[in-house]
Design an enzyme around this catalytic site. Structure first.
Site, mmCIF file in Angstrom:
data_model
loop_
_atom_site.group_PDB
_atom_site.id
_atom_site.type_symbol
_atom_site.label_atom_id
_atom_site.label_comp_id
_atom_site.label_asym_id
_atom_site.label_seq_id
_atom_site.Cartn_x
_atom_site.Cartn_y
_atom_site.Cartn_z
ATOM 1 N N GLN A 1 18.000 38.148 50.443
ATOM 2 C CA GLN A 1 16.706 37.661 50.263
ATOM 3 C C GLN A 1 16.823 36.325 49.333
ATOM 4 O OE1 GLN A 1 17.286 40.569 50.028
ATOM 5 N NE2 GLN A 1 16.171 41.612 51.519
ATOM 6 N N TYR B 1 33.368 41.239 56.160
ATOM 7 C CA TYR B 1 32.209 41.928 56.813
ATOM 8 C C TYR B 1 31.485 42.962 55.977
ATOM 9 C CZ TYR B 1 34.378 39.090 60.329
ATOM 10 O OH TYR B 1 34.867 37.956 61.107
ATOM 11 N N ASP C 1 14.645 46.584 41.800
ATOM 12 C CA ASP C 1 15.169 47.867 41.870
ATOM 13 C C ASP C 1 16.478 48.191 40.830
ATOM 14 O OD1 ASP C 1 17.582 47.454 43.721
ATOM 15 O OD2 ASP C 1 15.953 46.358 44.705
ATOM 16 N N GLU D 1 9.033 44.002 48.678
ATOM 17 C CA GLU D 1 9.437 44.927 48.718
ATOM 18 C C GLU D 1 9.364 45.734 47.169
ATOM 19 O OE1 GLU D 1 13.994 45.114 50.233
ATOM 20 O OE2 GLU D 1 13.936 43.281 48.946
ATOM 21 N N HIS D 2 9.478 47.164 47.355
ATOM 22 C CA HIS D 2 9.347 48.252 46.273
ATOM 23 C C HIS D 2 8.362 48.272 45.419
ATOM 24 C CE1 HIS D 2 13.915 46.750 46.249
ATOM 25 N NE2 HIS D 2 13.762 47.781 47.392
ATOM 26 N N GLU E 1 11.268 47.210 51.775
ATOM 27 C CA GLU E 1 11.723 48.441 51.378
ATOM 28 C C GLU E 1 10.920 48.948 50.619
ATOM 29 O OE1 GLU E 1 15.513 48.011 49.362
ATOM 30 O OE2 GLU E 1 16.638 47.958 51.186
ATOM 31 N N TYR F 1 12.400 52.429 45.667
ATOM 32 C CA TYR F 1 13.484 53.429 45.522
ATOM 33 C C TYR F 1 13.022 54.533 44.540
ATOM 34 C CZ TYR F 1 16.847 50.026 47.702
ATOM 35 O OH TYR F 1 17.555 49.360 48.179
#
Length: 599
Positions: A168, A188, A443, A474-475, A496, A499
């Site tokens: 991001q 990868y 997070d 997120e979060h 997301e 967490y």
């Protein structure tokens, strides 16, 4: 397609010490003629503050190169050595290249580093070499490669492929890659991006392990694969619609767009180019010569240096100047107030604004044409009710002809140290375009915990006719996005859930288990979204059940296309995708549950 990871995108990483400041190279001269002052007020002359001047020095952390500059590679390497792993450091750098051809360079781009050409077209500045992001600093895992950018350059990659392995807050804008573009790290390993706009990729874009990606108004020679959520709008050469298998959401055009402002040179003088608004846009803005828009001399900008006060920034704005924030940290003890139509607030090298004492970092009046771009807002230790506010509550003016734009403005709560904010971004003005933002309750890093970096809401949209293109949130402790305005549209959403929820009770929402990642208000009659995904990784209590990723009223005018929810490695579960619809996520296989169309 690579296998889906059984582990979360990010491992916990502690804070990294701040990097020292480089001496840098001298920047090109910038005119320092005074800006036109407003009419004299009734305040006696002896009490009137002295007018501020426009233009000025871009500072030591803006490094400007031309093709004859000696030791370019050594300087690039020096910056990268400082910034490669400085995820929560204080170093901030902009690497600017004057028009011309450069040979044999590999510009490795670390944290809080922006690289850009200074021409009106990317093809004015050609690097025969690479602009590289990889993940050697983090064991080949690119899921923490945040806060960096590349803009306005043409690249001729040495081996035919340029590597940009990011997650991001790492935009790739206005670039011409005369070859392939690889979005994954060497070997990868995992990556979780990302955003590309106004670019031409002559070869193939190769996502490999990228979990999601949004590409807007570009031209590509091909697209290799998809993992969970690949979204395209206005992209020539985009793959055909295929969600969920392959996971492509493809729109022929982007409803409304206006590209990010950028610095360029006119002879020896800096100017800021302001691209014009496009409707039903497709392809790049710069393919047929000079782009369409206007260009402002730097004399129309107050060139701010780190350490300047909020009062001084506001005085510059009151005098009719725009703001250019040079790389560094800016503490503000009152909001930066943008009250004049068409004001530009442009950051270089991830200039970072930190509100002190619980103030709002930046407030925009309900006026036409304001452009906010290219900076980071970091929550302070005292809770702010809001961090960025676009328009006051109750804004009603029609800005369709000249919208406010928020582009590459990133907001962070925690990570670099304890921070708190009730709501990060509030959009009250109509027709606002939010074009690429990452709003992140940390997070990992310093000052992280369910209550330590408390932040209940990420984005709240109250204004009508708002468009989000590339929304990453997120979060948050409660709702990540709440949308109360009418006729809102979102093209691409990545989320997301937090967490660190300690248990099921901590996220209980009345009768619902958990807060939706993206909620459309109960009274909204028209809303539409394309390519939206929400992930959960409840690592503190893996037994937590999240009722759904998305919540919306059930009426014909509220529509979604291509929704997904994912449980990462079975840590927590979604019972549904949207409302009470969609199959639950199950087991540890990390396979999305999808809905192609709602209702």
């Amino acid at each position: 397609m690579p296998p889906v990871p059984p582990v979360p995108r990010r491992a916990v990483l502690g804070a990294v010490a701040a990097a020292p400041v480089l001496a840098g190279l001298p920047s090109a001269p910038a005119s320092a003629a005074p800006a036109a002052a407003p009419a004299a007020s009734a305040v006696p002359a002896r009490k009137r503050p002295r007018p501020l001047r426009g233009g000025g020095d871009l500072g030591p952390n803006v490094l400007v190169f031309d093709p004859s500059t000696p030791g370019i590679q050594a300087k690039l390497d020096e910056v990268f050595q400082q910034q490669e792993s400085a995820q929560f450091g204080n170093g901030r750098y902009a690497l600017l290249f004057k028009p011309g051809a450069y040979h044999g360079l590999n510009a490795q781009i670390g944290f809080y580093t922006s690289i850009a050409g200074l021409g009106l077209s990317p093809d004015d500045t050609v690097i025969n070499g690479d602009v590289t992001v990889d993940a050697g600093w983090f064991g080949g895992n690119a899921t923490q490669n945040f806060w960096r950018s590349a803009e306005n350059l043409a690249l001729v990659p040495v081996n035919g492929t340029n590597r940009w392995a990011v997650s991001q807050a790492a935009p790739f804008r206005r670039m011409h890659v005369r070859g392939n573009l690889n979005l994954a790290p060497s070997g990868y390993g995992w990556s979780s991006g990302g955003y590309l706009a106004d670019c031409r990729i002559d070869g193939q874009v190769q996502p490999y392990s990228q979990q999601q990606w949004y590409t807007r108004d570009s031209v590509i020679g091909g697209w290799l694969n998809g993992v969970w959520n690949m979204v395209f709008s206005g992209v020539e050469g985009a793959p055909a619609q295929g969600f969920p298998n392959p996971p492509y959401t493809t729109l022929e055009t982007t409803p409304v767009s206006r590209e990010k402002p950028f610095l360029h040179l006119d002879g020896d003088h800096y100017r800021v180019f302001l691209p014009e608004k496009r409707t039903d846009s497709r392809g790049v803005t710069w393919g047929n010569g000079t782009p369409r828009g206007t260009s402002l001399p730097l004399t129309r900008f107050y060139v701010a240096q780190p350490g300047v006060s909020a009062a001084t920034l506001n005085r510059a704005l009151e005098q009719g100047l725009n703001l250019l924030l040079t790389p560094g940290i800016y503490h503000v003890d009152e909001p930066i107030r943008v009250n004049r139509p068409n004001t530009v607030v442009l950051g270089l090298g991830y200039a970072t604004i930190i509100p002190d004492g619980g103030v709002t970092a930046l407030r925009v009046a309900d006026v036409d044409g304001v452009r906010l771009a290219g900076f980071l807002v970091d929550a302070g230790t005292v809770n702010s009710e809001t961090l960025v506010e676009v328009g006051p509550r109750g804004s009603r003016r029609d800005h369709s002809a000249n919208p406010i734009t928020v582009q590459d403005v990133f907001i962070r709560i925690g990570g670099a140290g304890p921070g708190k904010a009730t709501t990060s971004l509030v959009v009250n003005s109509r027709h606002t375009i939010v074009d690429h933002t990452w709003i992140w309750r940390a997070d990992h890093g310093d000052g992280v915990g369910w209550e330590t970096n408390r932040a209940d809401y990420g984005v709240v949209v109250n204004g009508d006719d708002v468009l989000a293109t590339g929304l990453f949130v997120e979060h948050f402790n409660k709702y990540d996005v709440q949308w109360f305005g009418e006729r809102g549209r979102t093209i691409f959403f990545q989320n997301e859930k937090a967490y660190d929820a300690p248990n099921q009770a901590a996220i209980q929402n009345g009768e619902l288990r958990g807060y939706a990642a993206y909620r459309v208000g109960d009274d909204v009659t028209v809303h539409e979204g394309w390519g939206l995904g929400s992930y959960c990784y409840y690592n503190v209590d893996p037994t937590i059940v999240q009722h759904h990723g998305f919540a919306a009223p059930e009426r014909p005018g509220v529509r979604f296309h291509d929704l997904l929810v994912v449980s990462l490695g079975g840590n927590g579960q979604y019972a549904h995708v949207i409302n009470d619809l969609g199959a639950p996520t199950s087991g540890t296989s990390t396979v999305p549950s999808t809905i192609v169309s709602y209702p």
